[in-house]
Scaffold this motif. Structure first.
Motif, PDB file in Angstrom:
ATOM      1  N   GLY A 110       0.764  -1.244   0.000  1.00 32.59           N
ATOM      2  CA  GLY A 110       0.000   0.000   0.000  1.00 32.59           C
ATOM      3  C   GLY A 110       0.787   1.281   0.000  1.00 32.59           C
ATOM      4  O   GLY A 110       0.307   2.312  -0.432  1.00 32.59           O
ATOM      5  N   ILE A 127      -1.861   3.518  -4.532  1.00 31.99           N
ATOM      6  CA  ILE A 127      -3.092   2.808  -4.194  1.00 31.99           C
ATOM      7  C   ILE A 127      -4.020   3.763  -3.452  1.00 31.99           C
ATOM      8  O   ILE A 127      -3.659   4.292  -2.399  1.00 31.99           O
ATOM      9  CB  ILE A 127      -2.788   1.551  -3.371  1.00 31.99           C
ATOM     10  N   THR A 158      -8.860  -0.221  -1.832  1.00 30.14           N
ATOM     11  CA  THR A 158      -8.976  -1.633  -2.188  1.00 30.14           C
ATOM     12  C   THR A 158     -10.302  -2.163  -1.672  1.00 30.14           C
ATOM     13  O   THR A 158     -10.793  -1.720  -0.626  1.00 30.14           O
ATOM     14  CB  THR A 158      -7.829  -2.479  -1.590  1.00 30.14           C
ATOM     15  N   VAL A 172      -8.635  -2.895  -6.977  1.00 33.22           N
ATOM     16  CA  VAL A 172      -7.730  -1.883  -6.448  1.00 33.22           C
ATOM     17  C   VAL A 172      -7.892  -0.613  -7.274  1.00 33.22           C
ATOM     18  O   VAL A 172      -7.777  -0.641  -8.500  1.00 33.22           O
ATOM     19  CB  VAL A 172      -6.257  -2.369  -6.511  1.00 33.22           C
TER      20      VAL A 172
END
Length: 118
Positions: A51, A73, A76, A81
Motif C-alpha cells: 500500500g 493505491i 482496495t 484496487v
C-alpha cells in the motif's frame, strides 16, 4: 481532493492488457475502468501490492500505443484496487485524453475534467 471531486471524473469501462509493477513484482491484471484521475483494476487473489509503494502501470492500447503512469493505491475492495495517477508523461496523457474523448463524445465534459486536474 474531496469525495465529490473524485467522482467528478468520467469512468470509461475499457478492456486492455494491463501490467502493474511494484519493485520486482510484475502482475498482469484486469483493467475495469479508466479516467483522467486513475484506474480501477481487478487482481487475482494471489496477486498483492504494498500500500505505501508507488506502482508503475502500463496499459497496452494496441500496436505500439500505450498509456503508462506512476500511481498510488487509493483504495482496495476485495480483489479490486483503485490506483490514483501521480505522474503521467505527455504522450500517455494524449492517448488517455483521446480515449476519454472518444468514449464520452463530449469535448466540453473533457475540458471540464482536464481543468479539475490543474
Amino acid at each position: 481532493m474531496t469525495k465529490d471531486q473524485k467522482r467528478a471524473f468520467t469512468r470509461i469501462f475499457f478492456d486492455a492488457e494491463t501490467i502493474v509493477s511494484q519493485g520486482n513484482n510484475d502482475c498482469i491484471v484486469q483493467l475495469v475502468d479508466i479516467s483522467l484521475r486513475g484506474i480501477l483494476i481487478e487482481m487475482l487473489p494471489e496477486q498483492k501490492l504494498a500500500g505505501n509503494t508507488p506502482v508503475e502501470v502500463c496499459i497496452h492500447l494496441g500496436g505500439d500505443l500505450q498509456i503508462c503512469m506512476t500511481a498510488s493505491i487509493a483504495n482496495t475492495r476485495d480483489n479490486r484496487v483503485g490506483l490514483a495517477c501521480d505522474f503521467i508523461d505527455v504522450e500517455s496523457m494524449t492517448h488517455l485524453r483521446r480515449l476519454v474523448e472518444l468514449n464520452t463524445g463530449d469535448t466540453a465534459l473533457l475540458e471540464r475534467e482536464l481543468h479539475l486536474l490543474t
